[in-house]
Design a protein around this motif. Structure first.
Motif, PDB file in Angstrom:
ATOM      1  N   ALA A   1       8.882 -13.486 -33.878  1.00 42.42           N
ATOM      2  CA  ALA A   1      10.112 -14.280 -33.746  1.00 42.42           C
ATOM      3  C   ALA A   1      11.336 -13.356 -33.633  1.00 42.42           C
ATOM      4  O   ALA A   1      12.267 -13.639 -32.865  1.00 42.42           O
ATOM      5  CB  ALA A   1      10.251 -15.217 -34.946  1.00 42.42           C
ATOM      6  N   ASP A   2      11.330 -12.264 -34.371  1.00 42.64           N
ATOM      7  CA  ASP A   2      12.450 -11.308 -34.292  1.00 42.64           C
ATOM      8  C   ASP A   2      12.554 -10.717 -32.883  1.00 42.64           C
ATOM      9  O   ASP A   2      13.647 -10.599 -32.308  1.00 42.64           O
ATOM     10  CB  ASP A   2      12.253 -10.150 -35.284  1.00 42.64           C
ATOM     11  N   LEU A   3      11.396 -10.351 -32.345  1.00 42.14           N
ATOM     12  CA  LEU A   3      11.398  -9.743 -30.999  1.00 42.14           C
ATOM     13  C   LEU A   3      11.906 -10.734 -29.962  1.00 42.14           C
ATOM     14  O   LEU A   3      12.680 -10.379 -29.065  1.00 42.14           O
ATOM     15  CB  LEU A   3       9.989  -9.253 -30.639  1.00 42.14           C
ATOM     16  N   LEU A   4      11.487 -11.982 -30.105  1.00 41.12           N
ATOM     17  CA  LEU A   4      11.930 -13.021 -29.180  1.00 41.12           C
ATOM     18  C   LEU A   4      13.450 -13.227 -29.295  1.00 41.12           C
ATOM     19  O   LEU A   4      14.153 -13.390 -28.294  1.00 41.12           O
ATOM     20  CB  LEU A   4      11.187 -14.313 -29.532  1.00 41.12           C
ATOM     21  N   THR A   5      13.928 -13.212 -30.517  1.00 40.27           N
ATOM     22  CA  THR A   5      15.370 -13.379 -30.750  1.00 40.27           C
ATOM     23  C   THR A   5      16.151 -12.257 -30.061  1.00 40.27           C
ATOM     24  O   THR A   5      17.155 -12.492 -29.365  1.00 40.27           O
ATOM     25  CB  THR A   5      15.642 -13.380 -32.274  1.00 40.27           C
ATOM     26  N   LEU A   6      15.668 -11.021 -30.223  1.00 41.91           N
ATOM     27  CA  LEU A   6      16.348  -9.880 -29.590  1.00 41.91           C
ATOM     28  C   LEU A   6      16.240  -9.958 -28.064  1.00 41.91           C
ATOM     29  O   LEU A   6      17.177  -9.586 -27.340  1.00 41.91           O
ATOM     30  CB  LEU A   6      15.757  -8.563 -30.108  1.00 41.91           C
TER      31      LEU A   6
ATOM     32  N   GLY B   1       8.423 -22.410 -32.685  1.00 43.92           N
ATOM     33  CA  GLY B   1       9.607 -23.101 -33.211  1.00 43.92           C
ATOM     34  C   GLY B   1      10.874 -22.296 -32.947  1.00 43.92           C
ATOM     35  O   GLY B   1      11.897 -22.826 -32.497  1.00 43.92           O
ATOM     36  N   THR B   2      10.790 -21.000 -33.207  1.00 48.70           N
ATOM     37  CA  THR B   2      11.949 -20.129 -32.942  1.00 48.70           C
ATOM     38  C   THR B   2      12.278 -20.151 -31.448  1.00 48.70           C
ATOM     39  O   THR B   2      13.459 -20.215 -31.056  1.00 48.70           O
ATOM     40  CB  THR B   2      11.640 -18.689 -33.426  1.00 48.70           C
ATOM     41  N   ALA B   3      11.242 -20.137 -30.614  1.00 45.86           N
ATOM     42  CA  ALA B   3      11.464 -20.163 -29.156  1.00 45.86           C
ATOM     43  C   ALA B   3      12.219 -21.434 -28.745  1.00 45.86           C
ATOM     44  O   ALA B   3      13.147 -21.374 -27.926  1.00 45.86           O
ATOM     45  CB  ALA B   3      10.125 -20.075 -28.429  1.00 45.86           C
ATOM     46  N   CYS B   4      11.827 -22.565 -29.338  1.00 45.12           N
ATOM     47  CA  CYS B   4      12.513 -23.830 -28.985  1.00 45.12           C
ATOM     48  C   CYS B   4      13.988 -23.779 -29.385  1.00 45.12           C
ATOM     49  O   CYS B   4      14.868 -24.236 -28.645  1.00 45.12           O
ATOM     50  CB  CYS B   4      11.837 -25.011 -29.690  1.00 45.12           C
ATOM     51  N   LEU B   5      14.269 -23.216 -30.551  1.00 43.14           N
ATOM     52  CA  LEU B   5      15.657 -23.130 -31.023  1.00 43.14           C
ATOM     53  C   LEU B   5      16.478 -22.165 -30.159  1.00 43.14           C
ATOM     54  O   LEU B   5      17.644 -22.428 -29.836  1.00 43.14           O
ATOM     55  CB  LEU B   5      15.698 -22.666 -32.483  1.00 43.14           C
TER      56      LEU B   5
ATOM     57  N   PHE C   1       1.296 -20.987 -38.537  1.00 44.07           N
ATOM     58  CA  PHE C   1       2.356 -19.970 -38.637  1.00 44.07           C
ATOM     59  C   PHE C   1       2.844 -19.558 -37.252  1.00 44.07           C
ATOM     60  O   PHE C   1       4.035 -19.339 -37.036  1.00 44.07           O
ATOM     61  CB  PHE C   1       1.852 -18.742 -39.422  1.00 44.07           C
ATOM     62  N   LEU C   2       1.885 -19.469 -36.309  1.00 36.90           N
ATOM     63  CA  LEU C   2       2.278 -19.093 -34.948  1.00 36.90           C
ATOM     64  C   LEU C   2       3.078 -20.233 -34.322  1.00 36.90           C
ATOM     65  O   LEU C   2       4.105 -20.015 -33.664  1.00 36.90           O
ATOM     66  CB  LEU C   2       1.039 -18.780 -34.104  1.00 36.90           C
ATOM     67  N   GLU C   3       2.624 -21.457 -34.572  1.00 46.23           N
ATOM     68  CA  GLU C   3       3.269 -22.642 -33.991  1.00 46.23           C
ATOM     69  C   GLU C   3       4.723 -22.754 -34.491  1.00 46.23           C
ATOM     70  O   GLU C   3       5.658 -22.839 -33.702  1.00 46.23           O
ATOM     71  CB  GLU C   3       2.438 -23.877 -34.400  1.00 46.23           C
ATOM     72  N   THR C   4       4.877 -22.728 -35.805  1.00 50.61           N
ATOM     73  CA  THR C   4       6.230 -22.927 -36.357  1.00 50.61           C
ATOM     74  C   THR C   4       7.095 -21.675 -36.197  1.00 50.61           C
ATOM     75  O   THR C   4       8.218 -21.742 -35.690  1.00 50.61           O
ATOM     76  CB  THR C   4       6.140 -23.289 -37.857  1.00 50.61           C
ATOM     77  N   ASN C   5       6.565 -20.550 -36.628  1.00 48.70           N
ATOM     78  CA  ASN C   5       7.423 -19.360 -36.731  1.00 48.70           C
ATOM     79  C   ASN C   5       7.736 -18.742 -35.371  1.00 48.70           C
ATOM     80  O   ASN C   5       8.823 -18.180 -35.186  1.00 48.70           O
ATOM     81  CB  ASN C   5       6.784 -18.328 -37.655  1.00 48.70           C
TER      82      ASN C   5
END
Ligand code: NAD
Ligand code: TYD
Length: 339
Positions: A160-165, A104-108, A97-101
């Motif tokens: 992932a939300d925090l990284l997106t923001l 994965g979000t970081a790569c995108l 879950f950490l790897e993908t969510n």
């Protein structure tokens, strides 16, 4: 317009792809999916025949692969559905879950920044807010509710939300986030409550209700979620979070009884089983922001949505049977002791 939809071979992603191909026949849609146990290319068989659609197999957490894909395709919009999405599995094995969510979000996000994507949309969940007490039906999750995740799944989605923001604030990446309540509808993998109960009831097997069955979820028909994301990517304000939900709270036990009612099966099939660790009590969304700012309202009520969903599973038994024979069979044996 060219849109990358990640996780499009999963439940909500494939419904979104059909919704978008239908509504915007001129858009090009590329689906990136790793085809994990939850991804099913058969769910996209109609889309694959559409010349505006392309499927690419790969992982969102493969940074070099993602970089090459973004370089060659020049996406305008990215909508990230790809995730490990099942709470029970996250309790068994948090690391994927950490790897993908998260990674994965970081790569995108990184590729979106590098190649100048015009909108990055993160599909998040109301579970990032933790839960609400059962004895306070007057309170709801708003976009200002603190993040307070309970499970490894929801903690990974909150990260992932925090990284997106952070990519918005630090690098100016044009992002939006939607946090939706529990979805149901066609193509949902039958490890989640509603399709699992449909599948078990059809086979006259016992229906495993966790704990006392009084936990509450706020159910939304999947097409209403797809429409909300469509509105957000076209009209939503950059840097903003939008909660999505239709004030449709139900106790688990009542949802299970509704399924049995639709299939004319006896309530004696219900079996109370050990509760989920850390089980969130109640989720309930306040959708005022998306309603007042973007004009979104749910269109499918629970009774109609359940009727359509049960009919879909009855008409698509082959889709379910194919899934049951694979990795899921092994998982079900571990979790439920199925033979
Ligand atoms: P799902 O488990 O049905 O589908 C997930 C898809 O992602 C699968 O096709 C899988 O193959 C793919 N995937 C997994 N790891 C990948 C990777 N590393 N690279 C590329 N693809 C990968 O999930 P879903 O229910 O459709 O949920 C989609 C999104 O919506 C998730 O981000 C989830 O957190 C969010 N969400 C779900 C609900 C719900 O009720 N199901 C509610 C709110 C938000
Ligand atoms: P689920 O569909 O896993 O979604 P989430 O946990 O993300 O809300 O579960 C919905 C609710 O149903 C949740 O309170 C747990 C409960 N549940 C059961 O009682 N039995 C089951 O076999 C499953 C899968 C879920």
């Amino acid at each position: 317009m060219k849109i990358l939809v990640t996780g499009g071979a999963g439940f909500i992603g494939c419904n979104f792809i059909y919704y978008m191909l239908n509504k915007y026949p001129d858009y090009e849609i590329v689906c990136l999916d790793a085809l994990t146990y939850a991804g099913n290319l058969k769910s996209l068989s109609v889309a694959v025949a559409n010349p505006k659609f392309k499927f690419v197999k790969g992982s969102i957490s493969d940074k070099d692969f993602v970089d090459r894909l973004f370089k060659s395709e020049s996406f305008d919009i990215v909508v990230n559905f790809a995730a490990e999405s099942h709470v029970d599995r996250s309790i068994e094995n948090p690391f994927i879950f950490l790897e993908t969510n998260i990674m994965g979000t970081a790569c995108l996000l990184e590729a979106s920044k590098k190649y100048g994507v015009k909108r990055y949309h993160q599909v998040s969940t109301d579970e990032v807010y933790g839960d609400l007490p059962l004895d306070r039906p007057d309170i709801f999750f708003t976009e200002k509710t603190n993040l307070s995740a309970s499970s490894p799944y929801s903690a990974s989605k909150a990260s992932a939300d925090l990284l997106t923001l952070a990519y918005h604030r630090t690098y100016g990446l044009p992002v939006t986030i939607s946090r939706c309540s529990n979805n149901y509808g066609p193509y949902q993998f039958p490890e989640k409550l509603i399709p699992l109960m449909i599948m078990k009831a059809l086979a006259d097997e016992s229906l495993p209700v966790y704990g006392n069955g009084l936990n509450v979820r706020d159910w939304l028909y999947v097409e209403d979620h797809c429409r909300a994301i469509d509105l957000i990517i076209h009209n939503g304000k950059v840097g903003e979070i939008y909660n999505v939900g239709g004030h449709n709270e139900r106790r688990n036990i009542d949802v299970v009884k509704t399924v049995l009612g639709h299939l004319s099966k006896p309530e004696s099939l219900i079996t109370y089983v050990k509760d989920r660790a850390g089980h969130d009590l109640r989720y309930a969304i306040d959708p005022e922001k998306i309603s007042s700012q973007l004009g979104w309202e749910p269109e499918t009520c629970f009774d109609e949505g359940m009727k359509k969903t049960v009919e879909w599973y009855l008409e698509n038994q082959k889709w379910v049977d194919d899934i049951k024979s694979g990795e899921y069979a092994e998982y079900a044996r571990r979790i439920y002791g199925d033979s």
